[in-house]
Design a protein around this motif. Structure first.
Motif, mmCIF file in Angstrom:
data_model
loop_
_atom_site.group_PDB
_atom_site.id
_atom_site.type_symbol
_atom_site.label_atom_id
_atom_site.label_comp_id
_atom_site.label_asym_id
_atom_site.label_seq_id
_atom_site.Cartn_x
_atom_site.Cartn_y
_atom_site.Cartn_z
ATOM 1 N N ASN A 174 2.228 1.798 -3.449
ATOM 2 C CA ASN A 174 1.187 2.334 -4.332
ATOM 3 C C ASN A 174 0.946 3.813 -4.066
ATOM 4 N N ARG A 195 3.687 5.821 -5.546
ATOM 5 C CA ARG A 195 3.496 5.884 -6.993
ATOM 6 C C ARG A 195 2.435 6.929 -7.346
ATOM 7 N N GLN A 196 1.332 6.959 -6.585
ATOM 8 C CA GLN A 196 0.283 7.945 -6.835
ATOM 9 C C GLN A 196 0.793 9.369 -6.594
ATOM 10 N N GLN A 201 0.826 -1.201 0.000
ATOM 11 C CA GLN A 201 0.000 0.000 0.000
ATOM 12 C C GLN A 201 0.867 1.261 0.000
#
Length: 98
Positions: A35, A38-39, A32
């Protein structure tokens, strides 16, 4: 003796299962976090691309010409911030004599 061995095996199995569960949870949290990073990176890239587009469309000379044509009295935002007020000087103290 037989019951002690069975109890020990069950305790070890339960401990192993708990450790595996914690490891799985740690992997999920790390996934998580990756991610989310990355966002965040994608959002930054989007902002940078938008800034590049705005910069490409903005022509400072044309903007200054239009401001002059409109007789606008604008202050620059990029200048140095005003200096903070200086404190008043303190009078020199003389030592007390007895």
């Amino acid at each position: 003796m037989y019951l002690k061995s069975i109890a020990m095996i069950l305790c070890l199995a339960a401990t192993g299962a708990a450790i595996l569960s914690l490891r799985q949870q740690r992997w999920q949290v790390e996934h998580q976090v990756a991610n989310m990073h990355r966002q965040i990176e994608n959002a930054r890239r989007s902002v940078w691309e938008s800034q590049v587009k705005v910069t490409a469309q903005l022509k400072p000379a044309a903007l200054e010409h239009r401001i002059e044509m409109a007789n606008l009295d604008l202050m620059p935002l990029t200048g140095a911030p005003p200096a903070p007020p200086q404190p008043a000087p303190q009078p020199a103290r003389t030592p007390r004599r007895r």
